[in-house]
Design a protein around this motif. Structure first.
Motif, short mmCIF file in Angstrom:
data_model
loop_
_atom_site.label_atom_id
_atom_site.label_comp_id
_atom_site.label_asym_id
_atom_site.label_seq_id
_atom_site.Cartn_x
_atom_site.Cartn_y
_atom_site.Cartn_z
N ASN A 210 0.84 -1.20 0.00
CA ASN A 210 0.00 0.00 0.00
C ASN A 210 0.87 1.26 0.00
N GLY A 211 0.31 2.36 -0.50
CA GLY A 211 1.06 3.60 -0.62
C GLY A 211 0.74 4.64 0.42
N LYS A 212 0.13 4.23 1.52
CA LYS A 212 -0.24 5.18 2.57
C LYS A 212 0.99 5.58 3.39
N SER A 247 0.12 0.17 -4.56
CA SER A 247 0.83 1.29 -5.18
C SER A 247 1.91 0.75 -6.10
N SER A 341 -4.08 1.90 -6.81
CA SER A 341 -5.00 2.48 -5.83
C SER A 341 -4.77 3.96 -5.59
N GLU A 342 -3.65 4.48 -6.14
CA GLU A 342 -3.33 5.90 -6.01
C GLU A 342 -3.77 6.69 -7.24
N ASP A 344 -2.42 6.09 -10.16
CA ASP A 344 -1.24 6.08 -11.02
C ASP A 344 -1.49 5.13 -12.18
#
Length: 366
Positions: A210-212, A247, A341-342, A344
């Motif tokens: 994940n990109g959080k 991500s 999910s971002e 991108d």
């Protein structure tokens, strides 16, 4: 009794060309391509075969919204022969999910949510009174062949003011029942360091790409020491793509630093199946083709690796005598746009497409 049938001219991901003869629900014989004998011969030229795909993180309890879907919609219709529901249900509703699983064609197992409410609420760990260890133990005893682990969603929106305490309770329950934990990571608090240090061998970190801000990589895209140490002690990494948990940037960092690809899962439910960015297991696997992983490594992540984690190695192999659970698929050379999910976007050149399954001996086209 079912008449024997032959899946002819299949290709393993290793490149070997084979026929597979299926009699009743079992693989009767594996022969060189074109030599299988049976009353019905199905020509599968140009098609790969693997053991049946296993999705280790789905939401298959259709009664819950937004995190729910029909079992076979996210199972056999997508080329997936075995689903593992990732904590949709706690002790209050796990019996109903088990019954639904028995009625489906797709094989189904489940992680039990440590909150008795499950995903009836999406802040299910914000009130510690909703974590009833006695009820959890009762449910585990009643469904010991169905429940394969415990699920704890440890992110800010789920735990609220409870902080890290739900995970401490989950750890104690895991030790008591000898069931591993699957831990959802996301926004903090709790901090990722506090979460991961509580995990033991065979436990699963899902959403590890994940990109959080509270993720497993630093601002220089290097893996945190807590991740390196977790891998060294045998903690399992699961993709769990989902709506908000994959991500490309983080996935590229993981590959660059040699973080081993354990299992690829979708975290699929009705919303992200119909509207993206998940869509299907095939679509998620195709993103790893784009990332440059070899096809054999990608398929191992949804067959051998997942089956071994489940302690069901027979689900991850193709051998005469085994129950026939197979996935048939192709690899297409066509332009395709991927979105993480971002938001991108990446432009790919190849994609995987499920064509059919054999589930418990029955052939079904996707």
């Amino acid at each position: 009794m079912q008449e024997p049938f032959v899946l002819s001219n299949l290709t393993r991901v290793s490149g070997e060309a084979i026929d597979i003869v299926i009699n009743n629900d079992r693989i009767a014989e594996i022969t060189p391509a074109g030599s299988g004998q049976g009353k019905q011969v199905i020509d599968c030229s140009g098609t790969y075969v693997s053991s049946g795909w296993i999705d280790l993180h789905v939401h298959a309890f259709a009664d819950f919204d937004p995190y729910g879907d029909e079992i076979d919609e996210i199972g056999i219709k997508q080329g997936v022969t075995t689903l593992v529901d990732a904590g949709s249900c706690g002790a209050d509703s796990i019996a109903e999910l088990a019954t639904q699983g028995q009625q489906a064609l797709t094989n189904l197992f489940a992680f039990l949510n440590i909150s008795r409410l499950g995903l009836k609420r999406i802040d299910e760990l914000s009130n510690l009174e909703w974590i009833d260890s006695n009820e959890a133990v009762r449910a585990i005893h009643e469904h010991k062949d169905f429940i394969i682990g415990l699920k704890a969603r440890i992110s800010k929106s789920v735990v609220g003011a409870s902080g890290i305490e739900p995970l401490r309770i989950a750890r104690k329950l895991s030790d008591e029942t000898s069931l591993p934990l699957m831990v959802h990571i996301g926004s903090g608090p709790p901090s990722i360091e506090d979460i991961v240090t509580l995990l033991e061998p065979k436990d699963v970190i899902t959403h590890y790409l994940n990109g959080k801000k509270n993720n497993l990589f630093n601002d220089q895209d290097q893996p945190l020491q807590v991740l390196v140490e977790a891998i060294a002690r045998g903690v399992h990494l699961d993709v769990g793509h989902g709506t908000a948990s994959f991500s490309f940037k983080v996935a590229e960092a993981a590959k660059q630093h040699g973080i081993v690809l354990n299992t690829i899962s979708t975290d699929i439910y009705r919303g992200n199946r119909l509207n993206g960015p998940v869509y299907s297991m095939s679509h998620v696997l195709s993103k790893f083709l784009y990332l440059g992983y070899p096809l054999e490594e990608i398929i191992s992540a949804v067959t051998i690796n997942a089956a071994n984690w489940l302690n069901k190695p027979e689900l991850g192999r193709i051998e005469a005598g085994d129950v026939a659970n197979l996935t048939l698929f192709t690899v297409r050379n066509d332009p395709i746009t991927f979105v993480d999910s971002e938001g991108d976007k990446r432009e790919g050149k190849m994609s995987i497409a499920a064509k059919g399954v054999v589930v418990n001996g029955q052939f079904i086209e996707c």
